[in-house]
Design an enzyme around this catalytic site. Structure first.
Site, short mmCIF file in Angstrom:
data_model
loop_
_atom_site.label_atom_id
_atom_site.label_comp_id
_atom_site.label_asym_id
_atom_site.label_seq_id
_atom_site.Cartn_x
_atom_site.Cartn_y
_atom_site.Cartn_z
N ASP A 195 62.01 15.33 0.15
CA ASP A 195 62.65 14.36 -0.74
C ASP A 195 62.17 12.95 -0.36
O ASP A 195 62.36 12.54 0.80
CB ASP A 195 64.18 14.48 -0.56
N GLU A 203 48.39 -1.24 23.05
CA GLU A 203 48.43 0.07 23.68
C GLU A 203 47.38 0.96 23.03
O GLU A 203 47.40 2.18 23.19
CB GLU A 203 49.82 0.68 23.60
N CYS A 224 54.97 -0.70 23.18
CA CYS A 224 55.18 -1.76 22.18
C CYS A 224 55.73 -3.05 22.79
O CYS A 224 55.89 -4.05 22.10
CB CYS A 224 56.17 -1.29 21.12
N THR A 240 55.76 7.63 10.41
CA THR A 240 56.05 6.38 11.12
C THR A 240 54.76 5.79 11.72
O THR A 240 54.81 5.02 12.67
CB THR A 240 57.13 6.55 12.21
N SER A 252 63.44 9.51 21.86
CA SER A 252 62.93 8.12 21.90
C SER A 252 63.91 7.15 21.24
O SER A 252 64.07 6.01 21.69
CB SER A 252 61.55 8.02 21.25
N HIS A 263 62.36 -4.58 17.44
CA HIS A 263 61.13 -3.77 17.35
C HIS A 263 61.37 -2.71 16.28
O HIS A 263 62.40 -2.04 16.28
CB HIS A 263 60.84 -3.11 18.71
N LYS A 311 69.96 0.73 12.80
CA LYS A 311 70.73 1.47 13.81
C LYS A 311 70.98 0.60 15.04
O LYS A 311 72.07 0.58 15.60
CB LYS A 311 69.95 2.71 14.26
N ASN A 352 54.65 1.27 11.61
CA ASN A 352 54.74 0.84 13.00
C ASN A 352 53.43 0.17 13.41
O ASN A 352 52.35 0.75 13.25
CB ASN A 352 55.04 2.04 13.92
N SER A 362 58.20 2.07 24.69
CA SER A 362 58.52 3.38 25.26
C SER A 362 58.01 3.48 26.69
O SER A 362 57.06 2.83 27.08
CB SER A 362 57.88 4.49 24.41
#
Ligand code: HMG
Length: 391
Positions: free
Chosen positions: A29, A79, A111, A152, A201, A233, A242, A276, A309
């Site tokens: 979807d 990175e 990051c 992503t 993560s 970030h 979130k 990203n 990370s």
């Protein structure tokens, strides 16, 4: 003395794929990507682009005969390293015709490294206020076809001139950090796609946010109500939402949907179309906010959360300077995103297979980018970069 970001500019490749293409191909979807992750498109790298060409293209519009010779240091955060020894920044130094007395170094911590670069740059400017520091963050997010991380992906670069008495934002001295050795996301030297424990993560990201905030408060930082805006970030835009809800809960503040949009919404606009861009992502969010917020942000504090990370997090603040709007590059940035060539899933999948930034040997790359700089080939294990005549 005030130190901060005097100018900022981004570049993201000349190709993109709408996430509806991936949704169609995988029978998902489209709302899962559009609403669930908050993403619309992802930037895809042309075969003749890499972190060097993106970084140089991001910085080029900011440089002129007056400020070029004043740059004492170039800090290149990435990175997506192209060499185990030589800094990608040294290639950029030549492409940008910077002074030979300018020091150059590459920084890495997923990051997060661009934030380390910004903090180091501010310290260098404090020491030598007449000199400026060019910070470039440039990255390519690749997880692989058919993986959960695929939607992503993305790529992009941001360039920032760090100076005394900055025209855009002052970087406040207080900051809160959190570091922990965890395996949520990593890319071993022998791989050109990242390994990730996706759900884990996101949990570690939020933990690093809470801990960095706590440390920031202990360091005498501004309390939650003292901020009008926040940038995070953004591995995907929903992660910012979130994070902001989590921070509000941590601070005992209520967060309606309307307040959430007001406080972080303008920072999500460019990232929704880029995906990203790892080290560049937080600063593209800041740029998006400065260029797209409908309020005059002069004098307001923006809270910034940087996450890399592995992991390192840092929370700090910037204060927007009066008249910052006069230095906006909004039109160029919007034009750049709107003029990208839109790929079908099949075109993207072919390109994904062709692109390998770690390939050795004798190779010539087709001209594909419409950017200012391109990687023309690899010969005798040496990367060949040129400035094109087409901009
Ligand atoms: P997934 O399993 O595909 O997604 O993985 P999901 O099933 O959890 O769904 C995602 C959201 O979409 C959920 O919302 C669903 O409910 C919703 P949530 O519960 O999270 O609020 N959803 C829908 N919404 C509307 N309509 C629908 C619908 N269906 C589902 N029909 C994941 C997602 C992000 C884990 C995956 O893509 C991934 O592994 N990505 C890579 C890792 C990543 O981005 N991690 C972020 C934190 S770590 C970080 O930021 C560091 C990093 O940038 C690297 C570095 O530092 O160098 C990655």
């Amino acid at each position: 003395m005030s130190v901060g970001i005097d100018d900022i500019s981004f570049y993201s490749s000349s190709l993109c794929v709408p996430l509806t293409e991936l949704a169609m191909r995988y029978g998902v979807d489209p709302d899962k990507y559009r609403i669930g992750l908050g993403q619309e498109e992802m930037a895809i790298l042309a075969v003749d682009e890499d972190v060097v060409t993106m970084g140089a293209s991001a910085a080029w519009p900011m440089l002129n005969d007056e400020n070029r010779g004043n740059i004492g240091t170039l800090l290149f955060a990435t990175e997506t390293g192209i060499d185990q020894s030589k800094s990608a920044g040294v290639y950029v130094h030549r492409l940008l015709t910077l002074d030979s007395n300018c020091r150059v170094v590459e920084l890495k911590q997923a990051c997060y490294s661009a934030t380390a670069a910004v903090q180091m740059a501010c310290a260098l400017v404090m020491r030598q206020p007449e000199r400026s520091v060019l910070v470039i963050a440039s990255d390519i997010a690749r997880y692989g076809l058919g993986t959960l991380g695929e939607v992503t992906q993305g790529c992009g670069a941001v360039a920032m001139l760090i100076k005394s008495d900055p025209r855009l934002v002052e970087v406040c001295p207080e900051s809160g950090c959190y570091s922990e050795d965890v395996m949520d996301f990593w890319r071993p030297n022998y791989m050109d796609t990242a390994l990730v424990d996706g759900k884990y993560s996101t949990i570690v990201y939020l933990k690093a946010l809470r801990q960095s905030w706590k440390h920031y408060q202990q360091a005498g930082g501004i309390a939650f109500p003292g901020f009008s805006r926040f940038c995070y970030h953004l591995p995907f835009a929903k992660m910012g939402e979130k994070a902001h809800r989590k921070l509000a809960v941590t601070c005992g503040e209520s967060m309606s949907d309307a307040l959430l949009t007001e406080q972080i919404g303008s920072g999500l606009i460019y990232n929704r179309k880029i995906g990203n861009s790892y080290s560049a992502s937080l600063y593209i969010a800041l740029l998006s906010m400065l260029e797209n917020d409908t309020e005059d942000l002069s004098g307001w504090n923006i809270g910034l959360f940087s996450y890399g990370s592995g992991c390192v997090g840092e929370f700090f603040a910037v204060t927007v300077q009066p008249n910052y709007q006069a230095y906006s590059r909004r039109k160029a940035h919007v034009d750049q995103l709107e003029s990208r060539q839109v790929l079908s899933y099949d075109e993207y999948a072919v390109l994904f297979g062709q692109h390998s930034p770690r390939i050795d040997g004798e190779h010539d790359f087709l001209k594909m980018t419409n950017g200012r700089f391109r990687l023309t080939g690899l010969h005798d294990h040496k990367r060949i970069y040129i400035e094109t005549t087409v901009c």
